[in-house]
Design an enzyme around this catalytic site. Structure first.
Site, PDB file in Angstrom:
ATOM      1  N   PRO A  12       0.789  -1.226   0.000  1.00  0.00           N
ATOM      2  CA  PRO A  12       0.000   0.000   0.000  1.00  0.00           C
ATOM      3  C   PRO A  12       0.829   1.289   0.000  1.00  0.00           C
ATOM      4  O   PRO A  12       1.854   1.371   0.664  1.00  0.00           O
ATOM      5  CB  PRO A  12      -0.828  -0.104   1.284  1.00  0.00           C
ATOM      6  CG  PRO A  12      -0.146  -1.126   2.113  1.00  0.00           C
ATOM      7  CD  PRO A  12       0.519  -2.067   1.172  1.00  0.00           C
ATOM      8  N   ASN A  13       0.334   2.230  -0.764  1.00  0.00           N
ATOM      9  CA  ASN A  13       0.872   3.593  -0.870  1.00  0.00           C
ATOM     10  C   ASN A  13       2.192   3.698  -1.635  1.00  0.00           C
ATOM     11  O   ASN A  13       2.697   4.796  -1.859  1.00  0.00           O
ATOM     12  CB  ASN A  13       1.015   4.239   0.526  1.00  0.00           C
ATOM     13  CG  ASN A  13      -0.320   4.333   1.215  1.00  0.00           C
ATOM     14  OD1 ASN A  13      -1.261   4.928   0.677  1.00  0.00           O
ATOM     15  ND2 ASN A  13      -0.453   3.730   2.388  1.00  0.00           N
ATOM     16  N   TYR A  25      11.122   8.702   1.645  1.00  0.00           N
ATOM     17  CA  TYR A  25      11.096   7.654   0.617  1.00  0.00           C
ATOM     18  C   TYR A  25      11.782   8.063  -0.692  1.00  0.00           C
ATOM     19  O   TYR A  25      11.879   7.245  -1.608  1.00  0.00           O
ATOM     20  CB  TYR A  25       9.639   7.235   0.348  1.00  0.00           C
ATOM     21  CG  TYR A  25       8.969   6.666   1.579  1.00  0.00           C
ATOM     22  CD1 TYR A  25       9.445   5.500   2.176  1.00  0.00           C
ATOM     23  CD2 TYR A  25       7.869   7.300   2.163  1.00  0.00           C
ATOM     24  CE1 TYR A  25       8.846   4.978   3.316  1.00  0.00           C
ATOM     25  CE2 TYR A  25       7.256   6.783   3.304  1.00  0.00           C
ATOM     26  CZ  TYR A  25       7.755   5.623   3.870  1.00  0.00           C
ATOM     27  OH  TYR A  25       7.171   5.105   5.001  1.00  0.00           O
ATOM     28  N   ASN A  76       8.004  -5.603  -0.854  1.00  0.00           N
ATOM     29  CA  ASN A  76       7.931  -4.469   0.061  1.00  0.00           C
ATOM     30  C   ASN A  76       6.476  -4.405   0.513  1.00  0.00           C
ATOM     31  O   ASN A  76       5.624  -3.897  -0.215  1.00  0.00           O
ATOM     32  CB  ASN A  76       8.347  -3.164  -0.630  1.00  0.00           C
ATOM     33  CG  ASN A  76       8.333  -2.001   0.358  1.00  0.00           C
ATOM     34  OD1 ASN A  76       7.758  -2.103   1.446  1.00  0.00           O
ATOM     35  ND2 ASN A  76       8.955  -0.897  -0.026  1.00  0.00           N
ATOM     36  N   ALA A  79       2.970  -0.757   4.818  1.00  0.00           N
ATOM     37  CA  ALA A  79       2.494  -0.775   6.210  1.00  0.00           C
ATOM     38  C   ALA A  79       2.029  -2.155   6.656  1.00  0.00           C
ATOM     39  O   ALA A  79       1.998  -2.435   7.861  1.00  0.00           O
ATOM     40  CB  ALA A  79       1.376   0.245   6.381  1.00  0.00           C
ATOM     41  N   GLU A 100      12.473  -9.553   1.901  1.00  0.00           N
ATOM     42  CA  GLU A 100      11.661  -8.382   2.268  1.00  0.00           C
ATOM     43  C   GLU A 100      12.513  -7.135   2.069  1.00  0.00           C
ATOM     44  O   GLU A 100      13.698  -7.116   2.407  1.00  0.00           O
ATOM     45  CB  GLU A 100      11.214  -8.493   3.734  1.00  0.00           C
ATOM     46  CG  GLU A 100      10.377  -7.303   4.183  1.00  0.00           C
ATOM     47  CD  GLU A 100       9.733  -7.538   5.541  1.00  0.00           C
ATOM     48  OE1 GLU A 100       9.076  -8.590   5.736  1.00  0.00           O
ATOM     49  OE2 GLU A 100       9.901  -6.664   6.417  1.00  0.00           O
ATOM     50  N   ARG A 109      13.141   4.147  12.791  1.00  0.00           N
ATOM     51  CA  ARG A 109      11.952   4.994  12.712  1.00  0.00           C
ATOM     52  C   ARG A 109      11.064   4.817  13.950  1.00  0.00           C
ATOM     53  O   ARG A 109      11.546   4.390  15.001  1.00  0.00           O
ATOM     54  CB  ARG A 109      11.221   4.709  11.400  1.00  0.00           C
ATOM     55  CG  ARG A 109      12.099   5.038  10.176  1.00  0.00           C
ATOM     56  CD  ARG A 109      11.356   4.893   8.888  1.00  0.00           C
ATOM     57  NE  ARG A 109      10.221   5.796   8.819  1.00  0.00           N
ATOM     58  CZ  ARG A 109       9.248   5.706   7.913  1.00  0.00           C
ATOM     59  NH1 ARG A 109       9.294   4.754   6.991  1.00  0.00           N
ATOM     60  NH2 ARG A 109       8.246   6.561   7.917  1.00  0.00           N
TER      61      ARG A 109
END
Ligand code: DQA
Length: 150
Positions: A12-13, A25, A76, A79, A100, A109
């Site tokens: 997502p995103n 990013y 990837n 989230a 991954e 983070r």
């Protein structure tokens, strides 16, 4: 028979790369990452099936498809990395080499990003190198494939 592809799945995103929080990013779009990754794949002798979805179930379906039709998987999970037991289970069930990948260093983070639920289902993780990480993941995958065939 056509060579089996390396599936590269994006969660997502990641369709928003380039515009989305570029300070984290980067400014490279997913389309540009796809182009650069496919060029490197060609040099390494891989063909690539590059996909993105915002939907957890679709990503689960694609992990299953990669296991039956592909020769390796780079994912990837976005989230879903931090939440998805469904993706973890799909990854655990897949026997192809799996990596991954994260653009950012998730361990540096927020606390909620420092845990990867999905990492327990893969062979290795690459994080923190931005867009070039996709190419590094291909190189790591090649090494995994070679070590399995010797
Ligand atoms: C990400 C890290 C995740 O925490 C985040 O939700 C993403 C992108 C990365 O590539 O750094 O969407 O997977």
């Amino acid at each position: 028979m056509a060579a089996k592809a390396v599936f590269i799945l994006n969660g997502p995103n990641l369709n928003l790369l380039g515009q989305r929080e570029p300070e984290i990013y980067g400014r490279t779009s997913l389309a540009d990452i796809e182009t650069a990754t496919k060029a490197r794949a060609k040099e390494l002798g891989f063909c690539v099936d590059f996909r993105q979805s915002n939907t957890e179930g679709t990503l689960v379906d694609w992990v299953q498809e990669a296991d039956t039709k592909g020769m390796g998987l780079i994912i990837n999970p976005g989230a879903y990395t931090h939440t998805s037991i469904a993706l973890l289970d799909a990854l655990k069930a897949a026997s192809i080499p799996k990596i991954e990948l994260h653009l950012s260093n998730i361990h540096a983070r927020e606390a909620f990003r420092q845990q990867s639920v999905t990492a327990g289902g893969v062979d290795g993780i690459i994080a923190g190198f931005g867009a070039p990480g996709y190419r590094f993941a291909l190189e790591a995958l090649k090494s995994l494939v070679e070590s399995r065939s010797t």
